[in-house]
Design an enzyme around this catalytic site. Structure first.
Site, PDB file in Angstrom:
ATOM      1  N   ASP A 118     -71.356 -17.268  14.839  1.00 22.86           N
ATOM      2  CA  ASP A 118     -71.687 -16.752  16.162  1.00 22.86           C
ATOM      3  C   ASP A 118     -70.380 -16.399  16.869  1.00 22.86           C
ATOM      4  O   ASP A 118     -69.611 -17.292  17.257  1.00 22.86           O
ATOM      5  CB  ASP A 118     -72.468 -17.814  16.948  1.00 22.86           C
ATOM      6  N   HIS A 119     -70.146 -15.092  17.068  1.00 26.10           N
ATOM      7  CA  HIS A 119     -68.857 -14.650  17.598  1.00 26.10           C
ATOM      8  C   HIS A 119     -68.695 -14.952  19.083  1.00 26.10           C
ATOM      9  O   HIS A 119     -67.619 -14.728  19.656  1.00 26.10           O
ATOM     10  CB  HIS A 119     -68.689 -13.146  17.360  1.00 26.10           C
ATOM     11  N   ARG A 120     -69.735 -15.455  19.747  1.00 28.79           N
ATOM     12  CA  ARG A 120     -69.586 -15.862  21.138  1.00 28.79           C
ATOM     13  C   ARG A 120     -68.742 -17.126  21.243  1.00 28.79           C
ATOM     14  O   ARG A 120     -68.016 -17.315  22.225  1.00 28.79           O
ATOM     15  CB  ARG A 120     -70.958 -16.126  21.772  1.00 28.79           C
ATOM     16  N   VAL A 150     -67.267 -18.688  18.148  1.00 25.89           N
ATOM     17  CA  VAL A 150     -66.345 -18.792  17.007  1.00 25.89           C
ATOM     18  C   VAL A 150     -65.621 -17.459  16.880  1.00 25.89           C
ATOM     19  O   VAL A 150     -66.236 -16.438  16.560  1.00 25.89           O
ATOM     20  CB  VAL A 150     -67.095 -19.113  15.700  1.00 25.89           C
TER      21      VAL A 150
END
Length: 447
Positions: free
Chosen positions: A417-419, A421
């Protein structure tokens, strides 16, 4: 007088369940704690025990019906004396066969939690157990023995009929020790594996494309819930997937050594076990990845850091994909992790994974390599921060110590999850997993 048993909420906030199978019919006697049916919720298949004694009066819904939580599914006549239920040994009812017990709660089967206890409980092993003239314990008819899924599998593998096993615990639940005790007097009498059941499976029916153009399969239960969860995850969490190809020859050698280790005898030892351990080591070195995203009720989003790892293992079952997790996997030794993996897999194969076992996961592993697939871009399990896909382990030409040699190689893919990580954190975790699998001695030096 008739008492009604309603469809309970066997998960957390579930609204309906499908009746898969009835274990009783009208006219059958039932006892407190006896499993009367199996139902499938949006999360798992669950066995339902009834919380009182009596005689089945009516089944309100047939198998295959989806029933709302709170609807009556079975009525039981509890008025007057219970009619005889065809006991194995004919005898007058003995007062000591049942004894008074304080009101409270008693454990039941996996997936259902606990049920209110009546003022009576089933007879216990010992002086309270009815005994036939030959000195053996009476087996009460129409009572499905209580045992957890791994214990049922053990009994099946050893050829033991659970109905003949006398539980050693007062709660009446059969344990592994009880099953082993049942076979100890004559170990050679029962085959270890039921070969005929697996040796020659029936050939799959061939569908003529001219005769049948389409088949429509209702989407419900686990498949419906999985589809909704994956859509929500895919369009809520911004996914990023990174890949690395790694030489796992040393890891495969370690797997073979562990299989021969006396401390690992009887445990499930395979590459997945060491992949799981490698991921746990990587998370320990990069703990920020064990987290979740919380939008917050006031609109102020938060990253919730988890100081533990509930390790999910994606499992394909006939009812669809489920992701049970090993609670506090970070605190387990290698033998403990192997035991937990074995129980998780056995329970999932039997379709008895409880809703609780699929809640609270932090990071997941999906082993697509068992299907011969090299890699993939896995979708996050809702509420989790990352998922690791393990590809097929194959013998490939590889540059090793300056020379091209055949080595065991696999490809790992980490979606996150790029939010919460970023690329650096995700790359570090994936690189650490690969480094451990390339040189598994790092399981010691990095732990």
């Amino acid at each position: 007088m008739a008492r009604e048993f309603k469809m309970p909420d066997v998960g957390e906030g579930l609204t309906e369940a499908e009746i898969l199978k009835w274990y009783v019919q009208p006219g059958d006697s039932v006892t407190d704690g006896q499993v009367v049916c199996e139902v499938e919720t949006a999360k798992a298949a669950v066995e339902l025990p009834i919380p009182f004694d009596g005689v089945v009066k009516e089944l309100l819904f047939p198998e295959g019906t989806t029933v709302d939580v709170g609807q009556v599914i079975i009525s039981v006549d509890v008025a007057g004396d219970e009619p005889a239920a065809a006991p194995v040994v004919a005898a007058e009812p003995e007062p000591e066969a049942e004894e008074a017990a304080p009101s409270g709660r008693q454990p039941v089967l996996v997936g259902y939690g606990v049920a209110e206890s009546s003022t009576k409980r089933r007879a216990r092993k010992g002086a309270d157990t009815p005994v036939a003239a030959n000195g053996t314990a009476t087996v009460v008819a129409d009572r499905r023995p209580l045992a957890k899924p791994p214990v049922r599998k053990l009994a099946k593998d050893l050829g033991v009929d659970l109905a003949t096993v006398i539980p050693s615990n007062p709660d009446g639940i059969i344990t592994r020790e009880d099953v082993h005790a049942a076979v100890a007097p004559a170990p050679a009498a029962a085959p270890a594996v039921e070969v005929p059941a697996q040796a020659a499976p029936a050939p799959a029916a061939v569908v003529s494309y001219d005769a049948v153009r389409e088949t429509r399969i209702p989407v419900k239960g686990v498949r419906k819930a999985t589809a909704q969860a994956m859509i929500g995850s895919a369009f809520t969490a911004p996914h990023v997937t990174e890949f690395v190809t790694v030489d796992v020859t040393r890891t495969m050698k370690l797997v073979e050594e562990l299989k021969a280790d006396k401390d690992m005898q009887g445990l499930r030892v395979n590459p997945l076990l060491l992949v799981a351990k490698a991921l746990l080591v990587a998370i320990k070195r990069n703990p920020e990845i064990s987290a979740s995203w919380d939008e917050g009720q006031d609109g102020k989003a938060e990253i919730v850091q988890k100081h533990y790892v509930n390790l999910g293992i994606a499992a394909a079952t006939p009812r669809g994909l489920i992701v049970p997790n090993i609670k506090d996997a970070h605190a387990k030794t290698l033998p403990e992790l192997a035991t937990a993996l074995g129980e998780l897999v056995a329970t999932a194969r039997e379709g008895k994974t409880s809703p609780a076992a699929m809640q609270g996961g932090t990071v997941t592993i999906t082993n697509v390599g068992v299907f011969g697939v090299d890699t993939g871009t896995p979708i996050l399990n809702p509420g989790e921060s990352a998922i690791l896909a393990v590809g097929a382990i194959k013998l490939q030409p590889w540059v090793h110590k300056g020379k091209v040699k055949p080595r065991m190689v696999t490809t790992l893919a980490l979606s996150f999850d790029h939010r919460l990580v970023d690329g650096e954190l995700g790359s570090k975790v994936l690189a650490d997993v690969a480094a451990v699998l390339e040189r598994p001695k790092r399981l010691i030096t990095w732990s």
